[in-house]
Motif scaffolding. Sequence first.
Motif, PDB file in Angstrom:
ATOM      1  N   THR A 253       0.838  -1.193   0.000  1.00 14.25           N
ATOM      2  CA  THR A 253       0.000   0.000   0.000  1.00 14.25           C
ATOM      3  C   THR A 253       0.871   1.241   0.000  1.00 14.25           C
ATOM      4  O   THR A 253       1.787   1.363   0.810  1.00 14.25           O
TER       5      THR A 253
ATOM      6  N   HIS B  13      -7.909   0.641  -5.874  1.00  9.65           N
ATOM      7  CA  HIS B  13      -8.415   1.327  -4.681  1.00  9.65           C
ATOM      8  C   HIS B  13      -9.896   1.624  -4.882  1.00  9.65           C
ATOM      9  O   HIS B  13     -10.488   1.270  -5.898  1.00  9.65           O
TER      10      HIS B  13
ATOM     11  N   THR C  42      -9.105  -0.311   0.168  1.00 12.54           N
ATOM     12  CA  THR C  42      -8.050   0.693   0.029  1.00 12.54           C
ATOM     13  C   THR C  42      -8.664   2.058  -0.275  1.00 12.54           C
ATOM     14  O   THR C  42      -9.331   2.216  -1.297  1.00 12.54           O
TER      15      THR C  42
ATOM     16  N   TYR D 157      -3.298   0.002  -3.689  1.00 12.59           N
ATOM     17  CA  TYR D 157      -2.807  -1.317  -3.320  1.00 12.59           C
ATOM     18  C   TYR D 157      -2.264  -1.966  -4.582  1.00 12.59           C
ATOM     19  O   TYR D 157      -3.002  -2.200  -5.542  1.00 12.59           O
TER      20      TYR D 157
END
Length: 260
Positions: free
Chosen positions: A58, A190, A236, A242
């Motif tokens: 991340t 995300h 995310t 991510y």
Amino acid sequence: MTDRPRNTGLRRGLRLILLLQIAIAGMMLVIDIPAQLPPGLFDRERLPTGPISPGDQTRRYDPQRSPSDFMDRTSPADIALPDQFADRLQFELRETEGMGNLLLLTGAIAPGDADRMAEELDSLIEPPDGIALHSPGGTVSEARAIGRIIRDRGFPTLVLAGASCMSSCPYVFAAGAERTASRQGAIGMHQHYYDQSRFIPAVFAVSDIQRGQGETLEYLIDMGIDPAVMIYSLKTPPERIYVLVEDELLETGLATNVID
């Protein structure tokens, strides 16, 4: 004499309505301010920098920049790529060694780009050998529309060394008849806005968000991708990304082939 109290009450009612509208507009703007500011400004959690590795995937995300620092590069890029992304997709034919003549898509995915891509493909004397991607993402519905064009025409998709495919771009990648990802590229996901106005807080657009997520899940299933890949997207926040590693790409079927 009898009209004055009525007129006074009407004026007071209109004034209250106007004040209420101003208050609602102010609240909506205040709620939406973080979405208009640079990514990560209110994100106090320290996130790693540099190339990703399993369990360390991340990163903060700036859609204006090519995230070359996410990648563990050991060789030059397969094709020359821009450092900055255009506001909408750009199309360019690139001859590559061992992969043939590729149509390179770079830039953000904007409304109308699916029609532009169909026109670009129709204008070519010969169809390309594949569709190479380098995009920060953009409009989700447009990404799906581009993907359906790619699947209907049977093109493979590629994310080559040095290239990145972020946000909604993986849905374009998912449409390839064969999907090749370089270990020296980056594919990231995300949460999405699903075409809602950025001046309308998400709390007022739950139905639109759920419908958009449902349409995206249906699209992935149509493309033969494990819809569980959406977990990486849903978990995310939009200001982060991510980046999927090899096992995740292959296990979900998002990639059919991973190369150096």
